[in-house]
Design a protein around this motif. Structure first.
Motif, short mmCIF file in Angstrom:
data_model
loop_
_atom_site.label_atom_id
_atom_site.label_comp_id
_atom_site.label_asym_id
_atom_site.label_seq_id
_atom_site.Cartn_x
_atom_site.Cartn_y
_atom_site.Cartn_z
N LEU A 215 0.83 -1.14 0.08
CA LEU A 215 -0.11 0.06 -0.14
C LEU A 215 0.90 1.08 -0.08
N ILE A 216 1.09 1.95 -1.23
CA ILE A 216 1.97 2.80 -1.24
C ILE A 216 1.58 4.21 -1.36
N ALA A 217 0.35 4.22 -1.35
CA ALA A 217 -0.29 5.82 -1.18
C ALA A 217 -1.86 5.54 -0.49
N ARG A 218 -1.68 5.46 0.92
CA ARG A 218 -3.02 5.08 1.62
C ARG A 218 -4.18 6.03 1.03
N GLN A 219 -3.99 7.25 1.21
CA GLN A 219 -4.99 8.10 0.87
C GLN A 219 -5.55 8.07 -0.31
N LEU A 220 -4.81 7.41 -1.40
CA LEU A 220 -5.18 7.34 -2.80
C LEU A 220 -5.93 5.76 -2.82
N GLY A 221 -5.46 4.77 -1.93
CA GLY A 221 -5.79 3.60 -1.83
C GLY A 221 -5.00 2.74 -2.96
N LEU A 222 -3.83 3.31 -3.04
CA LEU A 222 -3.18 2.63 -4.29
C LEU A 222 -2.00 1.74 -3.79
N ARG A 223 -2.16 0.42 -4.52
CA ARG A 223 -1.03 -0.47 -4.12
C ARG A 223 -0.18 -0.64 -5.24
N SER A 224 1.14 -1.24 -5.03
CA SER A 224 2.00 -1.44 -6.16
C SER A 224 2.92 -2.64 -5.66
N GLY A 225 3.41 -3.38 -6.83
CA GLY A 225 4.08 -4.59 -6.61
C GLY A 225 4.63 -5.23 -7.67
N ILE A 226 4.89 -6.57 -7.60
CA ILE A 226 5.49 -7.26 -8.74
C ILE A 226 4.74 -8.59 -8.93
N ASP A 227 4.42 -8.94 -10.02
CA ASP A 227 3.87 -10.45 -10.19
C ASP A 227 4.85 -11.25 -11.16
N VAL A 228 4.86 -12.58 -10.99
CA VAL A 228 5.50 -13.45 -11.60
C VAL A 228 4.76 -14.36 -12.49
N ALA A 229 4.66 -14.46 -13.48
CA ALA A 229 3.70 -15.50 -14.13
C ALA A 229 4.39 -16.47 -15.08
N LYS A 230 3.68 -17.71 -15.29
CA LYS A 230 3.94 -18.66 -16.17
C LYS A 230 2.92 -18.82 -17.19
N GLY A 231 3.32 -18.64 -18.37
CA GLY A 231 2.51 -18.97 -19.62
C GLY A 231 2.71 -20.33 -20.23
N PRO A 232 2.32 -20.60 -21.47
CA PRO A 232 2.27 -21.82 -22.00
C PRO A 232 3.94 -21.86 -22.56
N GLU A 233 4.45 -20.52 -22.99
CA GLU A 233 5.86 -20.72 -23.41
C GLU A 233 6.95 -20.26 -22.77
N GLU A 234 6.49 -19.10 -21.61
CA GLU A 234 7.74 -18.49 -20.62
C GLU A 234 7.17 -18.26 -19.40
N TRP A 235 8.23 -17.85 -18.79
CA TRP A 235 8.10 -17.25 -17.69
C TRP A 235 8.14 -15.69 -17.58
N THR A 236 7.49 -14.82 -17.03
CA THR A 236 7.87 -13.30 -17.27
C THR A 236 7.26 -12.62 -15.91
N PHE A 237 7.70 -11.31 -15.81
CA PHE A 237 7.27 -10.56 -14.52
C PHE A 237 6.74 -9.32 -14.90
N TYR A 238 6.00 -8.93 -14.11
CA TYR A 238 5.22 -7.60 -14.33
C TYR A 238 5.55 -6.51 -13.11
N ILE A 239 5.74 -5.33 -13.34
CA ILE A 239 5.60 -4.21 -12.23
C ILE A 239 4.31 -3.60 -12.36
N GLN A 240 3.33 -3.94 -11.12
CA GLN A 240 1.99 -3.55 -11.27
C GLN A 240 1.89 -2.07 -10.40
N PHE A 241 1.07 -1.43 -10.86
CA PHE A 241 0.65 0.04 -10.06
C PHE A 241 -0.79 -0.18 -10.29
N GLY A 242 -1.44 -0.40 -9.12
CA GLY A 242 -2.90 -0.71 -9.09
C GLY A 242 -3.15 -1.86 -9.44
N SER A 243 -4.56 -2.18 -9.97
CA SER A 243 -5.01 -3.37 -10.45
C SER A 243 -4.23 -4.01 -11.54
N ALA A 244 -4.07 -5.43 -11.78
CA ALA A 244 -3.76 -5.83 -13.06
C ALA A 244 -4.53 -6.06 -14.10
#
Length: 385
Positions: free
Chosen positions: A354-383
């Motif tokens: 929760l990086i900005a409480r008064q805005l209700g804004l959350r940020s972080g990182i997702d790591v995902a595995k798909g049919p071909e590869e692993w990848t990561f995403y830097i997320q700001f707010g909802s994915a």
């Protein structure tokens, strides 16, 4: 260019929080502004909102597997109304229901030599009765095209201009919205190979594409950036025609449902379902594709695309959340039925802060595995959009 208002919306949301993380300040109380007086934790609410005048430089990171890794920068101007500021200062413990508007100049590049630059504005007017998103982008993007029923990619470059004008109007005091948007794309496409490609009309390589779309939506989310409860659902019909400034005649239809639920004080469940359909006559780059964490943009295209995704959240404390997600999608063409098309599955996990409480804004990182590869995403707010 294979862009949409979903990508621009995410970019504006991303840039809003990054402005607080990387901007140098001459104010002596900078560290005080980056600490939440409520719990003493790192928080950027005051930094974003109390510096809502003047441009700020913002670097950002790109992690989309379709174009490789990269980054860029933006100059941002935040617009918090005087009424918003007074309410925030009078009630510092509350989350802002209406985010400040933001105007930006943005540019970036990635490891596969893609690059872009442009302007955008995201605004909430008349106490959130009108929502606006506008953008003008120029770019040169390198991508892979997968011809129908093949797994062999053909590399291509698409460059040109992209214009978006998007408006939503609240219906009375309800949570229903009616809206309209206009998009215009002027592009030139060059493939690395000269052979004819299935699904690619040579006339679609140097053209204009323009559309008007009408939409109807329902939005009861508790926050536009990082919702924890509520529902967002909508339908949209887009009409592409030469009378609008393009070279093509076709229609596109989409629907979506995003559900956000609290199972308890610490557990949360998110459910997503989306469906996109496009008629004949569209250029190859405009066709819908499976949009899931773990799958590169445009990897699985079709005339009909269905997507479902589930995410389970667990709050370690009020600031930190860990999550796991799984998704599935299908892309079908005229040459195959829905039953004959293969499901594409993804799964992964991540965290949010929760990086900005008064805005209700959350940020972080997702790591995902798909049919071909692993990848990561830097997320700001909802994915999700």
């Amino acid at each position: 260019m294979p862009l949409s208002y979903r990508h621009i919306a995410r970019l504006s949301r991303l840039s809003l929080v990054l402005g607080c993380l990387f901007t140098a300040s001459s104010h002596a109380d900078v560290w005080q502004q980056l600490t939440d007086p409520q719990d003493g934790q790192f928080d950027t609410s005051q930094w974003i909102l109390d510096n809502a005048h003047g441009f700020m430089p913002v670097p950002f990171i790109i992690t989309e597997p379709a174009v490789g890794t990269g980054g860029g920068a933006a100059l941002l101007f935040f617009h918090e109304s005087e009424q918003q500021k007074q309410l925030r200062q009078r009630h510092p413990d509350q989350v802002s229901g209406i985010p400040p508007s933001v105007t930006g100049i943005v540019g970036g590049a990635t490891s596969n030599s893609s690059k872009f630059a442009g302007l955008f504005h995201s605004g909430n007017w008349q106490q959130d009765k009108v929502r606006y998103l506008g953008a003008l982008l120029a770019g040169s993007i390198n991508l892979d095209y997968y011809a129908p029923l093949t797994n062999r990619p053909a590399q291509f470059n698409i460059e040109g201009l992209y214009l978006l004008q998007d408006l939503d109007f609240r219906l009375g005091d309800s949570q229903f919205f009616a809206g309209v948007n206009y998009t215009y794309v002027q592009s030139k496409t060059v493939f690395d190979i000269t052979d004819n490609l299935p699904g690619v009309d040579p006339l679609s390589l140097d053209n204009q594409d323009a559309s008007v779309a009408v939409k109807f939506s329902y939005d009861s989310r508790d926050n536009q950036f990082s919702p924890r409860t509520g529902l967002k659902a909508g339908i949209e019909a887009g009409f592409h025609h030469p009378n609008l400034g393009g070279d093509f005649t076709y229609q596109q239809y989409s629907s979506y449902v995003h559900s956000y639920q609290r199972l308890s004080n610490t557990w949360g469940l998110r459910l997503r379902g989306e469906y996109d359909y496009m008629t004949d006559g569209a250029p190859f780059y405009a066709k819908p594709f499976i949009s899931l964490r773990g799958i590169a943009a445009m990897r699985y295209q079709g005339d009909d695309v269905s997507v479902a995704e589930m995410q389970l959240d667990y709050d370690l404390n009020p600031r930190w959340t860990v999550l796991a997600f799984a998704g599935a999608g299908k892309a079908t063409t005229e040459q195959q039925s829905f039953a004959d098309a293969d499901w594409q599955f993804t799964q992964g996990g991540g965290f949010r802060y929760l990086i900005a409480r008064q805005l209700g804004l959350r940020s972080g990182i997702d790591v995902a595995k798909g049919p071909e590869e692993w990848t990561f995403y830097i997320q700001f707010g909802s994915a999700w959009r």
